[in-house]
Motif scaffolding. Structure first.
Motif, short mmCIF file in Angstrom:
data_model
loop_
_atom_site.label_atom_id
_atom_site.label_comp_id
_atom_site.label_asym_id
_atom_site.label_seq_id
_atom_site.Cartn_x
_atom_site.Cartn_y
_atom_site.Cartn_z
N TYR A 188 -27.32 -21.35 30.07
CA TYR A 188 -28.65 -22.09 30.03
C TYR A 188 -29.45 -21.00 30.15
O TYR A 188 -30.64 -20.60 29.33
CB TYR A 188 -28.75 -23.15 31.04
CG TYR A 188 -30.12 -23.65 30.96
CD1 TYR A 188 -30.70 -24.55 30.25
CD2 TYR A 188 -31.08 -23.45 32.14
CE1 TYR A 188 -31.97 -25.17 30.04
CE2 TYR A 188 -32.23 -24.14 32.04
CZ TYR A 188 -32.79 -24.68 31.05
OH TYR A 188 -34.13 -25.29 31.12
N THR A 232 -33.45 -27.22 25.47
CA THR A 232 -32.14 -26.62 25.78
C THR A 232 -31.37 -27.08 26.48
O THR A 232 -30.21 -27.11 26.04
CB THR A 232 -32.72 -25.45 26.23
OG1 THR A 232 -33.85 -24.66 25.39
CG2 THR A 232 -31.60 -24.22 26.19
N SER A 233 -31.74 -27.80 27.66
CA SER A 233 -30.70 -28.39 28.35
C SER A 233 -30.09 -29.43 27.79
O SER A 233 -28.75 -29.59 28.21
CB SER A 233 -31.56 -28.83 29.81
OG SER A 233 -32.19 -30.04 29.49
N ILE A 272 -27.26 -27.83 25.49
CA ILE A 272 -26.27 -27.29 26.21
C ILE A 272 -25.46 -28.46 26.58
O ILE A 272 -24.17 -28.37 26.42
CB ILE A 272 -26.85 -26.59 27.62
CG1 ILE A 272 -27.40 -25.32 27.10
CG2 ILE A 272 -25.55 -26.33 28.56
CD1 ILE A 272 -26.80 -24.11 27.05
N ILE A 289 -28.61 -30.58 33.26
CA ILE A 289 -27.66 -29.32 33.77
C ILE A 289 -26.51 -29.60 34.60
O ILE A 289 -25.43 -29.19 34.46
CB ILE A 289 -28.48 -28.28 34.07
CG1 ILE A 289 -29.48 -27.39 33.19
CG2 ILE A 289 -27.25 -26.92 34.70
CD1 ILE A 289 -28.60 -27.08 32.03
#
Lengths: 304, 253
Positions: free
Chosen positions: B100, B148-149, B152, B241
Protein backbone atom coordinates in the motif's frame (compact mmCIF):
# COMPACT_ATOMS: atom_id res chain seq x y z
CA UNK A 1 16.18 -30.93 18.96
CA UNK A 2 14.45 -31.87 15.73
CA UNK A 3 14.85 -29.44 12.85
CA UNK A 4 11.47 -30.49 11.42
CA UNK A 5 8.65 -32.39 13.06
CA UNK A 6 5.21 -33.11 11.68
CA UNK A 7 2.39 -35.05 13.30
CA UNK A 8 -0.55 -36.32 11.28
CA UNK A 9 -0.16 -33.54 8.75
CA UNK A 10 -2.90 -33.46 6.12
CA UNK A 11 -3.95 -31.12 3.34
CA UNK A 12 -7.09 -31.21 1.26
CA UNK A 13 -7.51 -28.83 -1.66
CA UNK A 14 -10.93 -27.88 -2.90
CA UNK A 15 -11.45 -27.67 -6.64
CA UNK A 16 -15.04 -26.67 -7.27
CA UNK A 17 -17.14 -29.35 -5.59
CA UNK A 18 -14.25 -31.84 -5.66
CA UNK A 19 -11.88 -32.38 -2.77
CA UNK A 20 -8.33 -33.43 -3.56
CA UNK A 21 -6.21 -35.04 -0.84
CA UNK A 22 -2.69 -33.71 -1.35
CA UNK A 23 -1.26 -34.95 1.93
CA UNK A 24 -2.42 -37.61 4.34
CA UNK A 25 -1.34 -38.17 7.93
CA UNK A 26 2.30 -37.22 7.42
CA UNK A 27 4.40 -37.80 10.53
CA UNK A 28 8.04 -37.06 10.07
CA UNK A 29 10.98 -36.17 12.25
CA UNK A 30 14.24 -34.74 10.92
CA UNK A 31 17.18 -34.20 13.22
CA UNK A 32 19.58 -31.24 13.25
CA UNK A 33 22.50 -31.46 10.83
CA UNK A 34 20.80 -34.02 8.60
CA UNK A 35 20.56 -33.89 4.82
CA UNK A 36 17.11 -35.32 4.14
CA UNK A 37 15.88 -36.17 0.66
CA UNK A 38 12.14 -35.99 0.16
CA UNK A 39 11.31 -38.16 -2.83
CA UNK A 40 8.21 -38.83 -4.77
CA UNK A 41 6.68 -38.71 -8.24
CA UNK A 42 4.92 -35.59 -9.51
CA UNK A 43 1.86 -34.57 -7.45
CA UNK A 44 2.97 -36.77 -4.54
CA UNK A 45 2.57 -33.92 -2.04
CA UNK A 46 6.24 -32.87 -1.69
CA UNK A 47 5.68 -29.21 -2.56
CA UNK A 48 2.54 -29.07 -0.41
CA UNK A 49 4.58 -30.29 2.57
CA UNK A 50 7.25 -27.69 1.90
CA UNK A 51 4.64 -24.94 1.52
CA UNK A 52 3.20 -25.87 4.91
CA UNK A 53 6.66 -25.79 6.50
CA UNK A 54 7.37 -22.37 4.98
CA UNK A 55 3.96 -20.96 5.95
CA UNK A 56 2.77 -20.50 2.37
CA UNK A 57 -0.21 -22.73 2.93
CA UNK A 58 -1.99 -24.17 5.94
CA UNK A 59 -2.63 -27.80 6.85
CA UNK A 60 -6.21 -29.03 7.08
CA UNK A 61 -5.18 -31.44 9.83
CA UNK A 62 -2.18 -32.18 12.02
CA UNK A 63 0.65 -29.94 13.18
CA UNK A 64 4.15 -28.99 12.12
CA UNK A 65 7.10 -27.58 14.02
CA UNK A 66 10.29 -26.13 12.63
CA UNK A 67 13.39 -25.72 14.81
CA UNK A 68 11.28 -26.41 17.88
CA UNK A 69 8.66 -23.73 17.19
CA UNK A 70 5.31 -23.65 15.45
CA UNK A 71 5.55 -23.06 11.71
CA UNK A 72 5.30 -19.41 10.71
CA UNK A 73 6.62 -17.83 13.90
CA UNK A 74 8.90 -14.83 13.17
CA UNK A 75 11.77 -16.47 15.10
CA UNK A 76 11.61 -19.51 12.87
CA UNK A 77 11.52 -17.43 9.71
CA UNK A 78 14.77 -15.75 10.79
CA UNK A 79 16.44 -19.16 10.97
CA UNK A 80 15.27 -20.84 7.78
CA UNK A 81 16.20 -20.46 4.13
CA UNK A 82 13.82 -21.49 1.36
CA UNK A 83 14.22 -22.06 -2.35
CA UNK A 84 10.88 -22.62 -4.14
CA UNK A 85 10.44 -24.90 -7.13
CA UNK A 86 11.08 -22.95 -10.37
CA UNK A 87 11.86 -19.77 -8.44
CA UNK A 88 10.60 -16.48 -9.83
CA UNK A 89 12.03 -13.08 -9.00
CA UNK A 90 11.48 -9.43 -9.91
CA UNK A 91 12.82 -9.39 -13.49
CA UNK A 92 13.80 -5.72 -13.47
CA UNK A 93 16.15 -6.02 -10.51
CA UNK A 94 19.80 -6.97 -10.78
CA UNK A 95 21.05 -9.88 -8.67
CA UNK A 96 22.70 -7.47 -6.23
CA UNK A 97 19.51 -5.36 -5.93
CA UNK A 98 17.43 -8.49 -5.44
CA UNK A 99 19.65 -9.91 -2.69
CA UNK A 100 19.83 -6.49 -1.07
CA UNK A 101 15.99 -6.34 -1.05
CA UNK A 102 15.74 -9.79 0.57
CA UNK A 103 18.45 -8.81 3.08
CA UNK A 104 16.30 -5.90 4.20
CA UNK A 105 13.47 -8.33 4.93
CA UNK A 106 15.88 -10.03 7.35
CA UNK A 107 16.78 -6.64 8.81
CA UNK A 108 20.28 -6.79 7.32
CA UNK A 109 21.89 -3.67 5.93
CA UNK A 110 25.16 -1.80 5.59
CA UNK A 111 28.65 -3.13 4.96
CA UNK A 112 28.01 -6.56 6.48
CA UNK A 113 25.07 -7.04 4.14
CA UNK A 114 27.08 -5.98 1.07
CA UNK A 115 29.87 -8.38 2.02
CA UNK A 116 27.40 -11.24 2.53
CA UNK A 117 25.85 -10.60 -0.91
CA UNK A 118 29.31 -10.64 -2.52
CA UNK A 119 30.22 -13.83 -0.67
CA UNK A 120 27.01 -15.56 -1.75
CA UNK A 121 27.32 -14.50 -5.38
CA UNK A 122 30.82 -16.03 -5.34
CA UNK A 123 29.52 -19.15 -3.62
CA UNK A 124 26.88 -19.79 -6.31
CA UNK A 125 29.16 -18.76 -9.17
CA UNK A 126 27.31 -15.58 -10.16
CA UNK A 127 30.01 -13.05 -9.25
CA UNK A 128 30.22 -11.92 -12.91
CA UNK A 129 26.44 -11.66 -13.28
CA UNK A 130 25.67 -9.60 -10.17
CA UNK A 131 24.87 -6.47 -12.15
CA UNK A 132 22.73 -8.17 -14.78
CA UNK A 133 18.97 -7.98 -14.42
CA UNK A 134 17.48 -11.23 -13.17
CA UNK A 135 15.04 -11.19 -16.11
CA UNK A 136 17.96 -12.05 -18.42
CA UNK A 137 19.03 -15.09 -16.36
CA UNK A 138 18.91 -18.68 -17.62
CA UNK A 139 17.03 -21.37 -15.69
CA UNK A 140 20.27 -22.56 -14.05
CA UNK A 141 21.25 -19.02 -13.06
CA UNK A 142 17.80 -18.43 -11.54
CA UNK A 143 18.22 -21.59 -9.51
CA UNK A 144 21.59 -20.32 -8.29
CA UNK A 145 20.38 -16.84 -7.37
CA UNK A 146 17.48 -18.61 -5.63
CA UNK A 147 19.98 -20.63 -3.66
CA UNK A 148 21.86 -17.44 -2.76
CA UNK A 149 18.70 -15.73 -1.44
CA UNK A 150 17.93 -18.80 0.66
CA UNK A 151 21.30 -18.50 2.40
CA UNK A 152 21.33 -14.74 3.07
CA UNK A 153 20.51 -15.13 6.76
CA UNK A 154 22.99 -17.99 7.31
CA UNK A 155 20.03 -20.26 8.17
CA UNK A 156 20.09 -23.28 10.48
CA UNK A 157 17.61 -25.08 8.23
CA UNK A 158 17.55 -24.87 4.44
CA UNK A 159 14.41 -26.07 2.66
CA UNK A 160 14.88 -26.63 -1.06
CA UNK A 161 12.09 -27.59 -3.44
CA UNK A 162 13.52 -29.42 -6.46
CA UNK A 163 16.81 -27.48 -6.37
CA UNK A 164 18.45 -29.63 -9.03
CA UNK A 165 15.61 -29.72 -11.56
CA UNK A 166 16.41 -28.22 -14.95
CA UNK A 167 20.03 -27.51 -14.06
CA UNK A 168 22.85 -28.69 -16.34
CA UNK A 169 25.33 -31.32 -15.07
CA UNK A 170 27.96 -28.73 -14.07
CA UNK A 171 25.38 -26.64 -12.23
CA UNK A 172 24.00 -29.76 -10.56
CA UNK A 173 27.43 -30.71 -9.31
CA UNK A 174 28.08 -27.25 -7.88
CA UNK A 175 24.66 -27.24 -6.15
CA UNK A 176 25.36 -30.73 -4.75
CA UNK A 177 28.73 -29.52 -3.48
CA UNK A 178 27.03 -26.53 -1.90
CA UNK A 179 24.57 -28.79 -0.06
CA UNK A 180 27.47 -30.89 1.22
CA UNK A 181 29.21 -27.70 2.39
CA UNK A 182 26.07 -26.74 4.29
CA UNK A 183 26.01 -30.16 5.93
CA UNK A 184 29.66 -29.77 6.89
CA UNK A 185 28.79 -26.42 8.46
CA UNK A 186 26.20 -28.20 10.64
CA UNK A 187 23.10 -27.01 8.76
CA UNK A 188 20.04 -29.14 8.23
CA UNK A 189 19.03 -29.50 4.59
CA UNK A 190 15.56 -30.73 3.62
CA UNK A 191 15.11 -31.04 -0.08
CA UNK A 192 12.61 -32.53 -2.46
CA UNK A 193 13.66 -34.09 -5.72
CA UNK A 194 12.93 -36.83 -8.19
CA UNK A 195 16.55 -37.08 -9.37
CA UNK A 196 17.54 -40.21 -7.45
CA UNK A 197 21.19 -40.17 -8.45
CA UNK A 198 21.73 -36.91 -6.56
CA UNK A 199 19.96 -38.24 -3.49
CA UNK A 200 22.29 -41.23 -3.31
CA UNK A 201 25.26 -38.87 -3.44
CA UNK A 202 24.28 -36.37 -0.76
CA UNK A 203 21.51 -37.56 1.57
CA UNK A 204 21.76 -39.11 5.02
CA UNK A 205 18.12 -40.18 5.04
CA UNK A 206 15.28 -40.24 2.59
CA UNK A 207 11.53 -40.28 2.78
CA UNK A 208 9.36 -41.48 -0.09
CA UNK A 209 6.00 -39.84 -0.54
CA UNK A 210 3.44 -41.36 -2.88
CA UNK A 211 -0.10 -40.03 -3.35
CA UNK A 212 0.27 -37.85 -0.26
CA UNK A 213 1.36 -40.73 2.00
CA UNK A 214 4.82 -41.37 3.41
CA UNK A 215 5.49 -44.94 2.32
CA UNK A 216 9.11 -45.25 3.36
CA UNK A 217 11.59 -43.39 5.48
CA UNK A 218 15.04 -44.42 6.51
CA UNK A 219 18.79 -44.14 6.31
CA UNK A 220 20.22 -44.56 2.84
CA UNK A 221 22.71 -47.12 4.19
CA UNK A 222 19.80 -49.29 5.32
CA UNK A 223 17.90 -48.97 2.07
CA UNK A 224 20.89 -49.48 -0.21
CA UNK A 225 22.11 -52.81 1.22
CA UNK A 226 25.33 -54.34 -0.06
CA UNK A 227 23.49 -57.62 -0.65
CA UNK A 228 23.73 -58.75 -4.28
CA UNK A 229 20.24 -58.76 -5.73
CA UNK A 230 21.08 -60.10 -9.18
CA UNK A 231 23.99 -60.62 -11.57
CA UNK A 232 24.21 -59.04 -15.00
CA UNK A 233 26.20 -60.93 -17.65
CA UNK A 234 26.96 -59.66 -21.14
CA UNK A 235 28.36 -61.76 -23.97
CA UNK A 236 28.36 -62.49 -27.70
CA UNK A 237 28.33 -65.12 -30.42
CA UNK A 238 26.40 -68.10 -29.07
CA UNK A 239 24.44 -70.65 -31.06
CA UNK A 240 20.67 -70.31 -31.33
CA UNK A 241 20.16 -73.32 -29.07
CA UNK A 242 22.47 -71.81 -26.44
CA UNK A 243 20.57 -68.50 -26.63
CA UNK A 244 17.35 -70.41 -25.99
CA UNK A 245 19.11 -72.11 -23.05
CA UNK A 246 20.03 -68.70 -21.60
CA UNK A 247 16.44 -67.61 -21.93
CA UNK A 248 15.29 -70.54 -19.79
CA UNK A 249 17.47 -69.63 -16.78
CA UNK A 250 17.35 -65.82 -17.13
CA UNK A 251 15.41 -63.42 -14.96
CA UNK A 252 15.72 -61.10 -17.90
CA UNK A 253 17.33 -61.50 -21.34
CA UNK A 254 17.86 -58.87 -24.04
CA UNK A 255 19.63 -58.90 -27.42
CA UNK A 256 20.16 -61.79 -29.82
CA UNK A 257 22.60 -64.67 -30.21
CA UNK A 258 25.27 -62.29 -31.58
CA UNK A 259 25.14 -59.83 -28.67
CA UNK A 260 23.18 -60.38 -25.46
CA UNK A 261 22.72 -59.38 -21.85
CA UNK A 262 21.27 -61.75 -19.31
CA UNK A 263 20.28 -61.07 -15.70
CA UNK A 264 20.38 -64.09 -13.37
CA UNK A 265 19.59 -64.57 -9.70
CA UNK A 266 22.64 -66.20 -8.06
CA UNK A 267 26.10 -67.79 -8.42
CA UNK A 268 24.64 -71.18 -9.40
CA UNK A 269 22.89 -69.50 -12.32
CA UNK A 270 26.18 -67.82 -13.30
CA UNK A 271 27.85 -71.26 -13.44
CA UNK A 272 25.00 -72.49 -15.64
CA UNK A 273 25.47 -69.49 -17.98
CA UNK A 274 29.22 -70.31 -18.24
CA UNK A 275 28.30 -73.87 -19.16
CA UNK A 276 25.73 -72.88 -21.81
CA UNK A 277 28.01 -70.27 -23.37
CA UNK A 278 30.98 -72.67 -23.50
CA UNK A 279 28.87 -75.38 -25.15
CA UNK A 280 27.38 -72.81 -27.51
CA UNK A 281 30.88 -71.59 -28.47
CA UNK A 282 30.19 -68.09 -27.34
CA UNK A 283 32.12 -65.53 -25.28
CA UNK A 284 31.36 -63.73 -22.02
CA UNK A 285 32.35 -60.04 -21.89
CA UNK A 286 31.40 -59.03 -18.36
CA UNK A 287 29.83 -60.27 -15.12
CA UNK A 288 28.52 -57.49 -12.88
CA UNK A 289 26.79 -58.11 -9.56
CA UNK A 290 23.91 -55.66 -8.98
CA UNK A 291 23.23 -54.33 -5.50
CA UNK A 292 19.99 -52.65 -4.56
CA UNK A 293 19.73 -49.03 -5.79
CA UNK A 294 17.55 -46.24 -4.57
CA UNK A 295 15.76 -46.46 -7.89
CA UNK A 296 14.91 -50.13 -7.19
CA UNK A 297 13.58 -49.19 -3.77
CA UNK A 298 11.64 -46.27 -5.19
CA UNK A 299 10.06 -48.33 -7.97
CA UNK A 300 9.23 -51.13 -5.53
CA UNK A 301 7.43 -48.65 -3.28
CA UNK A 302 5.63 -47.15 -6.26
CA UNK A 303 4.39 -50.63 -7.27
CA UNK A 304 3.19 -51.36 -3.73
CA UNK B 1 12.43 -2.12 7.89
CA UNK B 2 10.59 -4.96 6.12
CA UNK B 3 7.58 -2.73 5.36
CA UNK B 4 9.81 -0.02 3.90
CA UNK B 5 11.73 -2.58 1.83
CA UNK B 6 8.45 -3.86 0.37
CA UNK B 7 7.25 -0.27 -0.20
CA UNK B 8 10.41 0.85 -2.02
CA UNK B 9 10.47 -2.33 -4.08
CA UNK B 10 6.81 -1.77 -5.03
CA UNK B 11 7.65 1.79 -6.02
CA UNK B 12 10.63 0.60 -8.08
CA UNK B 13 8.49 -2.01 -9.84
CA UNK B 14 5.56 0.40 -10.32
CA UNK B 15 7.51 3.20 -11.96
CA UNK B 16 8.85 0.68 -14.48
CA UNK B 17 5.29 0.20 -15.78
CA UNK B 18 4.89 1.95 -19.14
CA UNK B 19 1.33 2.95 -18.24
CA UNK B 20 2.73 5.20 -15.50
CA UNK B 21 4.67 7.30 -18.03
CA UNK B 22 1.78 7.29 -20.51
CA UNK B 23 -0.54 8.67 -17.81
CA UNK B 24 1.90 11.39 -16.74
CA UNK B 25 2.59 12.48 -20.35
CA UNK B 26 -1.15 12.47 -21.12
CA UNK B 27 -1.77 14.68 -18.08
CA UNK B 28 0.89 17.15 -19.14
CA UNK B 29 -0.60 17.34 -22.65
CA UNK B 30 -4.15 17.92 -21.31
CA UNK B 31 -3.05 20.64 -18.88
CA UNK B 32 -0.82 22.21 -21.52
CA UNK B 33 -3.80 22.48 -23.86
CA UNK B 34 -5.90 24.36 -21.27
CA UNK B 35 -4.73 27.70 -22.71
CA UNK B 36 -6.05 26.73 -26.15
CA UNK B 37 -9.32 25.38 -24.72
CA UNK B 38 -9.90 28.40 -22.47
CA UNK B 39 -9.31 30.81 -25.36
CA UNK B 40 -12.43 29.35 -26.98
CA UNK B 41 -14.64 30.58 -24.13
CA UNK B 42 -14.27 34.29 -23.54
CA UNK B 43 -13.53 35.35 -19.98
CA UNK B 44 -13.42 31.81 -18.61
CA UNK B 45 -9.62 31.39 -18.73
CA UNK B 46 -9.18 31.23 -14.96
CA UNK B 47 -12.08 28.84 -14.37
CA UNK B 48 -11.15 26.47 -17.20
CA UNK B 49 -7.44 26.43 -16.35
CA UNK B 50 -8.11 25.54 -12.70
CA UNK B 51 -11.03 23.20 -13.35
CA UNK B 52 -9.32 21.27 -16.13
CA UNK B 53 -6.06 21.01 -14.18
CA UNK B 54 -7.68 19.71 -10.98
CA UNK B 55 -9.91 17.28 -12.85
CA UNK B 56 -6.92 15.98 -14.81
CA UNK B 57 -4.89 15.44 -11.64
CA UNK B 58 -7.81 13.67 -9.99
CA UNK B 59 -8.67 11.37 -12.90
CA UNK B 60 -5.12 10.48 -13.84
CA UNK B 61 -4.24 9.80 -10.21
CA UNK B 62 -7.26 7.50 -10.14
CA UNK B 63 -6.00 5.70 -13.26
CA UNK B 64 -2.60 5.09 -11.63
CA UNK B 65 -4.29 3.81 -8.45
CA UNK B 66 -6.47 1.42 -10.44
CA UNK B 67 -4.01 0.24 -13.10
CA UNK B 68 -1.11 -0.32 -10.72
CA UNK B 69 -3.03 -1.01 -7.51
CA UNK B 70 -5.26 -3.78 -8.79
CA UNK B 71 -2.27 -5.72 -10.18
CA UNK B 72 0.04 -5.31 -7.21
CA UNK B 73 -0.84 -8.22 -4.96
CA UNK B 74 -2.28 -10.40 -7.73
CA UNK B 75 0.96 -10.34 -9.72
CA UNK B 76 3.04 -11.24 -6.68
CA UNK B 77 0.92 -14.38 -6.40
CA UNK B 78 0.65 -15.24 -10.10
CA UNK B 79 4.39 -14.69 -10.69
CA UNK B 80 5.12 -16.62 -7.47
CA UNK B 81 7.44 -13.88 -6.21
CA UNK B 82 5.36 -13.98 -3.03
CA UNK B 83 6.93 -17.37 -2.14
CA UNK B 84 10.30 -15.88 -1.32
CA UNK B 85 8.74 -12.96 0.58
CA UNK B 86 6.13 -14.57 2.82
CA UNK B 87 8.71 -17.17 3.89
CA UNK B 88 10.97 -14.37 5.15
CA UNK B 89 10.53 -12.79 8.59
CA UNK B 90 7.72 -10.49 7.55
CA UNK B 91 4.05 -10.86 8.39
CA UNK B 92 1.39 -10.86 5.71
CA UNK B 93 -0.07 -7.68 7.22
CA UNK B 94 3.32 -6.00 6.86
CA UNK B 95 3.41 -7.16 3.25
CA UNK B 96 0.01 -5.60 2.51
CA UNK B 97 0.97 -2.38 4.29
CA UNK B 98 4.28 -2.25 2.40
CA UNK B 99 2.47 -2.74 -0.91
CA UNK B 100 0.00 0.00 0.00
CA UNK B 101 2.73 2.45 0.97
CA UNK B 102 4.64 1.65 -2.22
CA UNK B 103 1.62 2.52 -4.30
CA UNK B 104 1.02 5.67 -2.28
CA UNK B 105 4.62 6.62 -3.10
CA UNK B 106 3.93 6.09 -6.82
CA UNK B 107 0.77 8.21 -6.58
CA UNK B 108 2.66 10.90 -4.65
CA UNK B 109 5.27 11.11 -7.40
CA UNK B 110 2.55 11.20 -10.09
CA UNK B 111 0.71 13.96 -8.25
CA UNK B 112 3.94 15.87 -7.59
CA UNK B 113 4.84 15.87 -11.30
CA UNK B 114 1.30 16.80 -12.39
CA UNK B 115 0.97 19.45 -9.65
CA UNK B 116 4.28 21.02 -10.65
CA UNK B 117 3.14 21.28 -14.25
CA UNK B 118 -0.32 22.48 -13.18
CA UNK B 119 1.20 25.31 -11.11
CA UNK B 120 3.34 26.29 -14.10
CA UNK B 121 0.29 26.38 -16.39
CA UNK B 122 -1.75 28.38 -13.84
CA UNK B 123 1.08 30.88 -13.41
CA UNK B 124 1.57 31.25 -17.16
CA UNK B 125 -2.18 31.60 -17.82
CA UNK B 126 -3.19 33.72 -14.83
CA UNK B 127 0.07 35.25 -13.61
CA UNK B 128 -0.61 34.18 -10.02
CA UNK B 129 -0.89 31.09 -7.81
CA UNK B 130 -3.34 30.56 -4.95
CA UNK B 131 -2.91 28.37 -1.89
CA UNK B 132 -6.45 26.84 -1.98
CA UNK B 133 -5.44 25.07 -5.21
CA UNK B 134 -2.88 23.08 -3.24
CA UNK B 135 -5.56 22.38 -0.59
CA UNK B 136 -7.78 20.88 -3.31
CA UNK B 137 -4.86 18.74 -4.54
CA UNK B 138 -4.16 17.57 -0.97
CA UNK B 139 -7.76 16.35 -0.73
CA UNK B 140 -7.44 14.68 -4.15
CA UNK B 141 -4.43 12.87 -2.70
CA UNK B 142 -6.53 11.75 0.28
CA UNK B 143 -9.27 10.52 -2.04
CA UNK B 144 -6.67 8.53 -4.01
CA UNK B 145 -5.27 7.12 -0.75
CA UNK B 146 -8.77 5.80 0.04
CA UNK B 147 -9.29 4.43 -3.49
CA UNK B 148 -5.84 2.81 -3.41
CA UNK B 149 -6.75 0.95 -0.22
CA UNK B 150 -9.93 -0.25 -1.95
CA UNK B 151 -7.91 -1.40 -5.01
CA UNK B 152 -5.47 -3.28 -2.72
CA UNK B 153 -8.43 -4.80 -0.84
CA UNK B 154 -9.92 -6.27 -4.02
CA UNK B 155 -6.53 -7.40 -5.33
CA UNK B 156 -6.04 -9.63 -2.27
CA UNK B 157 -8.72 -12.01 -3.50
CA UNK B 158 -9.71 -11.30 -7.12
CA UNK B 159 -8.12 -10.90 -10.56
CA UNK B 160 -6.90 -7.46 -11.76
CA UNK B 161 -9.87 -7.04 -14.13
CA UNK B 162 -12.44 -7.79 -11.42
CA UNK B 163 -10.51 -5.59 -8.95
CA UNK B 164 -10.45 -2.72 -11.47
CA UNK B 165 -14.19 -3.04 -12.16
CA UNK B 166 -15.07 -3.19 -8.45
CA UNK B 167 -12.79 -0.26 -7.64
CA UNK B 168 -14.25 1.90 -10.42
CA UNK B 169 -17.71 0.92 -9.14
CA UNK B 170 -16.82 2.01 -5.62
CA UNK B 171 -15.39 5.27 -6.97
CA UNK B 172 -18.57 6.02 -8.94
CA UNK B 173 -20.91 5.13 -6.05
CA UNK B 174 -18.59 6.99 -3.64
CA UNK B 175 -19.10 10.21 -5.56
CA UNK B 176 -22.87 9.81 -5.32
CA UNK B 177 -23.02 9.05 -1.61
CA UNK B 178 -25.09 12.19 -1.01
CA UNK B 179 -27.66 10.96 -3.53
CA UNK B 180 -27.86 7.63 -1.70
CA UNK B 181 -28.82 9.48 1.46
CA UNK B 182 -31.49 11.40 -0.45
CA UNK B 183 -32.79 8.11 -1.87
CA UNK B 184 -33.28 6.79 1.67
CA UNK B 185 -35.54 9.75 2.45
CA UNK B 186 -37.45 9.68 -0.82
CA UNK B 187 -37.99 5.96 -1.52
CA UNK B 188 -41.11 4.28 -0.12
CA UNK B 189 -39.55 0.80 -0.59
CA UNK B 190 -37.96 -0.58 2.57
CA UNK B 191 -35.60 -2.76 0.45
CA UNK B 192 -34.32 0.28 -1.46
CA UNK B 193 -33.98 2.16 1.82
CA UNK B 194 -32.04 -0.69 3.48
CA UNK B 195 -29.76 -1.13 0.45
CA UNK B 196 -29.13 2.60 0.21
CA UNK B 197 -28.28 2.89 3.92
CA UNK B 198 -25.98 -0.14 3.67
CA UNK B 199 -24.14 1.30 0.64
CA UNK B 200 -24.01 4.77 2.20
CA UNK B 201 -22.08 3.49 5.21
CA UNK B 202 -20.04 0.86 3.34
CA UNK B 203 -18.81 2.86 0.36
CA UNK B 204 -16.46 5.80 1.05
CA UNK B 205 -18.12 9.17 0.78
CA UNK B 206 -15.75 10.65 -1.77
CA UNK B 207 -17.57 13.99 -1.89
CA UNK B 208 -15.76 14.66 1.40
CA UNK B 209 -12.60 15.07 -0.68
CA UNK B 210 -14.03 17.20 -3.45
CA UNK B 211 -13.59 20.95 -2.96
CA UNK B 212 -12.70 21.61 -6.58
CA UNK B 213 -15.88 23.63 -7.27
CA UNK B 214 -15.29 25.85 -4.23
CA UNK B 215 -11.63 26.44 -5.12
CA UNK B 216 -12.36 27.25 -8.76
CA UNK B 217 -15.11 29.69 -7.76
CA UNK B 218 -13.00 31.04 -4.86
CA UNK B 219 -15.53 30.07 -2.21
CA UNK B 220 -13.92 29.53 1.18
CA UNK B 221 -13.99 26.03 2.65
CA UNK B 222 -14.50 25.71 6.43
CA UNK B 223 -11.37 24.50 8.25
CA UNK B 224 -13.49 21.99 10.18
CA UNK B 225 -14.53 20.33 6.91
CA UNK B 226 -10.88 19.89 5.93
CA UNK B 227 -10.07 18.37 9.34
CA UNK B 228 -13.09 16.05 9.12
CA UNK B 229 -12.17 14.94 5.57
CA UNK B 230 -8.59 14.21 6.62
CA UNK B 231 -9.64 12.17 9.67
CA UNK B 232 -12.34 10.39 7.63
CA UNK B 233 -9.82 9.46 4.90
CA UNK B 234 -7.25 8.14 7.39
CA UNK B 235 -9.81 6.11 9.37
CA UNK B 236 -11.48 4.64 6.26
CA UNK B 237 -8.11 3.68 4.74
CA UNK B 238 -6.90 2.11 7.99
CA UNK B 239 -10.03 -0.01 8.27
CA UNK B 240 -9.82 -1.18 4.64
CA UNK B 241 -6.12 -2.06 4.96
CA UNK B 242 -6.86 -3.97 8.18
CA UNK B 243 -9.62 -5.98 6.48
CA UNK B 244 -7.32 -6.63 3.49
CA UNK B 245 -4.65 -7.92 5.88
CA UNK B 246 -7.15 -10.22 7.59
CA UNK B 247 -8.18 -11.69 4.22
CA UNK B 248 -4.58 -12.03 3.08
CA UNK B 249 -3.53 -13.74 6.32
CA UNK B 250 -5.80 -16.64 5.48
CA UNK B 251 -4.72 -17.04 1.85
CA UNK B 252 -2.88 -20.12 0.69
CA UNK B 253 -0.35 -19.93 -2.14
Amino acid sequence: MEAIKTEGLGKVYKSGFKKIKALENLSLSIGGGEVFGFLGPNAAGKTTTIKILTHLTFPTSGSAWVLGEAVGSPNVKHRIGYLPENPSFYPNLTAVELLSFYSQLFGLSGRRCRERIKELLNMVGLEQAGKLSVGSYSKGMLQRIGMAQSLLNDPDLVILDEPLAGVDPVGRKSLRDLILRLKKAGKTVFFSTHILQDVELICDRVGILINGRLVSVGRLADILTEQVESIEITGRDVSRDAFEGLNRIALHLVGDSDKWMVVVKDDAAVDRVWEIVSLGKGKINSIVPRTRTLEDHFIEKMRE
Amino acid sequence: MGILAIAFNTFREGVKEKIFYAIVIFGIIIMGSSRVISSLSLGEVEKITKDLGLATISLLGLLVAIFVGTKLVYEEISRKTIYTIVSKPITRSQFILGKYLGLILIISVTLAILTGFFCLVVYLNLGTLSLPLLGAIALIFLELAVITSVAIFFSTFTSPISSALFTVGIWVVGHFSGDLKALVQMSPSSLVKATSIFLYYLVPNLSNFNIRGEVVHEVSVPRLFLVFSTVYGIVYTTVVILISSLIFRRRSF
